[in-house]
Design an enzyme around this catalytic site. Structure first.
Site, PDB file in Angstrom:
ATOM      1  N   ARG A   1       2.653 -10.711  -2.658  1.00 53.06           N
ATOM      2  CA  ARG A   1       2.903  -9.487  -3.437  1.00 53.06           C
ATOM      3  C   ARG A   1       3.659  -8.412  -2.664  1.00 53.06           C
ATOM      4  NH1 ARG A   1      -3.141  -7.018  -4.192  1.00 53.06           N
ATOM      5  NH2 ARG A   1      -2.109  -5.018  -4.424  1.00 53.06           N
TER       6      ARG A   1
ATOM      7  N   ASN B   1      -2.929  -7.934  -9.906  1.00 53.94           N
ATOM      8  CA  ASN B   1      -1.977  -8.005  -8.785  1.00 53.94           C
ATOM      9  C   ASN B   1      -2.253  -9.256  -7.952  1.00 53.94           C
ATOM     10  OD1 ASN B   1      -1.298  -5.457  -9.673  1.00 53.94           O
ATOM     11  ND2 ASN B   1      -2.508  -4.414  -8.110  1.00 53.94           N
ATOM     12  N   ASP B   2      -3.511  -9.393  -7.541  1.00 49.37           N
ATOM     13  CA  ASP B   2      -3.836 -10.562  -6.730  1.00 49.37           C
ATOM     14  C   ASP B   2      -3.898 -11.833  -7.562  1.00 49.37           C
ATOM     15  OD1 ASP B   2      -3.987  -9.862  -3.973  1.00 49.37           O
ATOM     16  OD2 ASP B   2      -5.611  -8.511  -4.534  1.00 49.37           O
TER      17      ASP B   2
ATOM     18  N   CYS C   1      -7.796  -4.103 -14.137  1.00 51.30           N
ATOM     19  CA  CYS C   1      -7.468  -2.962 -13.278  1.00 51.30           C
ATOM     20  C   CYS C   1      -6.240  -3.172 -12.401  1.00 51.30           C
ATOM     21  CB  CYS C   1      -8.660  -2.582 -12.411  1.00 51.30           C
ATOM     22  SG  CYS C   1      -9.037  -3.785 -11.140  1.00 51.30           S
TER      23      CYS C   1
ATOM     24  N   ARG D   1     -14.973   0.265  -5.304  1.00 51.31           N
ATOM     25  CA  ARG D   1     -14.791  -1.097  -4.805  1.00 51.31           C
ATOM     26  C   ARG D   1     -15.035  -1.094  -3.308  1.00 51.31           C
ATOM     27  NH1 ARG D   1      -9.030  -3.879  -5.233  1.00 51.31           N
ATOM     28  NH2 ARG D   1      -8.541  -2.447  -3.559  1.00 51.31           N
TER      29      ARG D   1
ATOM     30  N   GLU E   1      -9.804 -12.026  -9.322  1.00 48.34           N
ATOM     31  CA  GLU E   1      -8.403 -11.914  -8.908  1.00 48.34           C
ATOM     32  C   GLU E   1      -7.937 -13.133  -8.113  1.00 48.34           C
ATOM     33  OE1 GLU E   1      -7.947  -8.343  -6.556  1.00 48.34           O
ATOM     34  OE2 GLU E   1      -9.781  -8.691  -5.448  1.00 48.34           O
TER      35      GLU E   1
ATOM     36  N   HIS F   1       0.810  -1.223   0.000  1.00 54.14           N
ATOM     37  CA  HIS F   1       0.000   0.000   0.000  1.00 54.14           C
ATOM     38  C   HIS F   1       0.837   1.263   0.000  1.00 54.14           C
ATOM     39  CE1 HIS F   1       0.209  -0.582   4.397  1.00 54.14           C
ATOM     40  NE2 HIS F   1       0.224   0.731   4.413  1.00 54.14           N
TER      41      HIS F   1
ATOM     42  N   ARG G   1     -10.153   2.534  -4.641  1.00 55.37           N
ATOM     43  CA  ARG G   1      -9.831   1.606  -3.547  1.00 55.37           C
ATOM     44  C   ARG G   1     -10.343   2.214  -2.240  1.00 55.37           C
ATOM     45  NH1 ARG G   1      -4.811   0.736  -6.861  1.00 55.37           N
ATOM     46  NH2 ARG G   1      -4.551  -1.513  -7.093  1.00 55.37           N
TER      47      ARG G   1
HETATM   48  C1  PEP Z   1      -5.478  -6.260  -7.989  1.00 50.47           C
HETATM   49  O1  PEP Z   1      -5.389  -7.135  -7.131  1.00 50.47           O
HETATM   50  O2  PEP Z   1      -4.985  -6.360  -9.132  1.00 50.47           O
HETATM   51  C2  PEP Z   1      -6.188  -4.997  -7.704  1.00 50.47           C
HETATM   52  C3  PEP Z   1      -6.428  -4.117  -8.632  1.00 50.47           C
HETATM   53  O3  PEP Z   1      -6.554  -4.749  -6.425  1.00 50.47           O
HETATM   54  P1  PEP Z   1      -5.521  -4.362  -5.239  1.00 50.47           P
HETATM   55  O4  PEP Z   1      -4.202  -4.045  -5.866  1.00 50.47           O
HETATM   56  O5  PEP Z   1      -6.091  -3.190  -4.544  1.00 50.47           O
HETATM   57  O6  PEP Z   1      -5.507  -5.601  -4.409  1.00 50.47           O
HETATM   58 MG    MG Z   2      -6.674  -7.084  -5.441  1.00 48.82          MG
END
Ligand code: PEP
Ligand code: MG
Length: 609
Positions: A492, A481-482, A529, A359, A458, A216, A323
């Site tokens: 991650r 990402n997830d 995204c 979200r 995800e 974050h 977010r």
């Molecule tokens: C992701 O997981 O790709 C995503 C966009 O959400 P976050 O990065 O907030 O987990």
């Molecule tokens: Mg995510």
């Protein structure tokens, strides 16, 4: 790859010797790209030096004075933090100011103040000793909780402790706010409060020892446009205060004592980048249209409400991912329905008539949760996170859905739920969504009946079971990402395994392909995204795979749009077909880099990483 311990040892010797000889050779330290951009300047190492505190017995007749001295130090500390707040309020977002308020609350904590006073009286001990001891007890218990949110709080509380002790003892400690000239700031770990201060300060770039590319802190640094390199880990000790440094947030590396040649190279790169940005600015008002007329919606990922304007300035056609959990973080706890309504309404109004996808809270994982009574978890990313928390705490979930729905009358809003791993979660969430709508109707509170409800894809199980999910929702958004983290079993946020975190891995792409095809079969829109959506290398591929929209950090939007406007949809479709048949990430990256260099000349960003 990480250096082996003995190699570090040798490097440390090398640097020390060289310092002794007054000769500092250029040294490249590879970390993780946290936020893009290049910064050049002097290094400021943020230290939290332990203030030595002595134990002293106070004569009985001096006790009232000692308590008065303590009260004054507390007031002075509050006044200092308020001064910081005044200085930065104009430059940062309302929400981030909430972090400073949390620090004021920590200094003013009545329970601690009363306990300190009672102990000064009872034990006849000096104020700094008693305060330090009591706050240390709090810190120890938070540190032992092994919870990321608590660790973040520990850094805030340590900062507050240093401030109060400094005021009690007349010592001046350096904080980020006292950086007098523009500098690149390095710290082992940064707290949320510090990032809020950074936003208003003299900070050209950021370096941390820990953290991964999608942690974050990286997301916040991107929001604030601060070039950042994370996770330099066991090379952190090589940094020296005042050293000349170039920080390359695009490639995730820092260069200590750069040679003239390196400086020139970087100044050329910066020039090229700013020229390219200028050149791309002419496309801001243009649609993201391929050369054969296929339209892609280009949307922004945002963490703070203040980013909406920046997103629109960069040519975003809406917000594809807000977010919302960052509110929890900036409010220092779960925000009420009214607090959320105010923020969501502002975002929706400033984006209108462009769409905004909010979200629901993606708490847990590396994102702070406290009053949710989160139990200790060995694997927080595999534990109580996101929609799992929302469904377990339906009152909080309902309050959030209500706040979003109420804001829907001001523009074009969609709701999206994170980390779906099972269709039952979607059904349960939809039931609650319907309940909330009925409640609002009963209470005659207006909302847009057509508010769309979508899910993030995800988790591999959601991608593999996308068909039945697509039947009951309005849209998909693929979180790469997830999806990468869960497909490849790579944390991650962990710099140690970051080298395995590859969103262009064939397995990740195949799962994304399954989800996109399923969305097409059910005629629902699908967006991407995750950070991959903002990677120019992946743009043609994602378009060719069939993404209807790409939602990315604001700063990457002009580059992505430029690529879309230079590719042919038919070609992108064939390219995606070819890429999906390749078996390694390296092959995929090389193939995409060759394709991109073929259609665009003189790119200012690196293609092969
Ligand atoms: C992701 O997981 O790709 C995503 C966009 O959400 P976050 O990065 O907030 O987990
Ligand atoms: Mg995510």
């Amino acid at each position: 790859m990480r250096l082996k311990p003995y190699q570090n040892f040798l490097k440390r010797d090398l640097v020390n010797n060289n310092l002794e000889n007054n000769f500092s050779p250029e040294l490249i330290i590879k970390g993780i790209a946290g936020a893009p951009g290049i910064a050049e300047g002097e290094l400021f190492i943020l230290r939290r030096d332990r203030i030595p505190v002595k134990r002293e017995i106070i004569p009985t007749e001096e006790i009232d004075n000692e308590i008065k001295r303590f009260r004054e130090a507390i007031s002075e500390s509050v006044a200092e933090i308020k001064r910081i707040k005044r200085n930065i309020t104009e430059r940062i977002d309302d929400e981030a100011v909430g972090i400073i308020d949390a620090q004021i609350m920590a200094v003013n904590d009545e329970e601690i103040i009363r306990s300190v006073e009672a102990e000064i009286r009872k034990e006849r001990l000096n104020a700094e000793y008693v305060y330090d001891k009591l706050v240390r007890e709090v810190i120890d218990s938070l540190e032992n909780s092994d919870n990321d949110y608590f660790r973040q709080r520990v850094y805030d509380i340590k900062g507050v402790r240093s401030r109060v002790l400094s005021n009690l003892m007349g010592i001046k400690q350096k904080s980020i706010f006292e950086i007098t000239k523009p500098s690149i700031v390095a710290s082992r770990l940064l707290s949320a409060g510090e990032v809020a201060q950074i936003a208003g300060g003299n900070v050209l770039g950021l370096i941390t020892a820990v953290g991964g590319a999608t942690s974050h802190i990286a997301l916040l640094a991107k929001s604030l446009n601060i070039p950042t390199v994370l996770g330099i880990d066991d090379k952190y000790h090589l940094l020296k205060n005042g050293a000349d440094i170039i920080l390359d947030g695009n490639e995730g590396k820092i260069i200590l004592h750069p040679t003239e040649e390196t400086r020139k190279e970087y100044s050329n790169r910066r020039l090229k980048l700013s020229k390219e940005k200028e050149r791309l600015a002419i496309n801001i008002e243009e649609p993201a249209l391929t050369t054969d007329g296929h339209r892609i919606n280009l949307l922004a990922n945002i963490e703070l409400s203040s980013e909406v304007k920046k997103a629109m300035d960069e040519g975003a056609e809406g917000v594809g991912l807000y977010r919302s959990e960052f509110l929890y973080f900036t409010f220092g706890g779960m925000p009420s329905e009214e607090q959320q309504f105010k923020v969501y309404s502002n975002i929706v109004k400033s984006a209108a008539p462009k769409p905004v996808t909010i979200r629901t809270f993606d708490l847990g994982g590396d994102k702070f949760a406290d009053e949710t009574n989160k139990p200790y978890e060995q694997n927080p990313f595999l534990g109580w996170r996101a929609i799992r928390i929302s469904l377990a705490l339906p009152n909080y979930f309902k309050a959030q859905l209500k706040a979003i729905l109420r804001s829907s009358v001001f523009g074009n809003v969609s709701i999206m739920i994170p980390m779906v791993s099972d269709i039952c979660e979607v059904k349960q969430a939809l039931d609650i969504f319907e309940e909330v709508k009925e409640e609002l109707s009963r209470e005659r509170i207006p909302f847009d009946e057509d508010t769309k409800f979508g899910v993030m894809i995800e988790v591999p199980s959601a991608a593999l079971n996308a068909d039945p999910i697509a039947e009951i929702v309005d849209f998909f958004s693929i979180g790469t990402n997830d999806l990468t983290q869960y497909t490849l079993a790579v944390d991650r946020g962990n710099e140690v395994v970051n080298y395995l975190f590859k969103s262009l891995h064939p397995a990740v792409l195949r799962l994304a392909d399954i989800a996109i095809k399923s969305a097409k079969r059910h005629s629902i829109p699908v967006s991407v995204c995750g950070e991959l959506a903002g990677d120019p290398l992946a743009t043609a591929l994602l378009v060719g795979m069939g993404a209807d929209s790409l939602s990315a950090p604001c700063s990457s939007l002009p580059f992505i749009k430029n690529i879309i406007r230079n590719i042919n949809y038919e070609d992108a479709f064939k390219l995606a077909d070819k890429v999906l048949s390749l078996s390694t990430t390296a092959e995929i990256k090389n193939f995409l880099a060759d394709y991109l260099s073929g259609i665009l000349e003189g790119l200012s960003y690196p293609l092969k990483r």
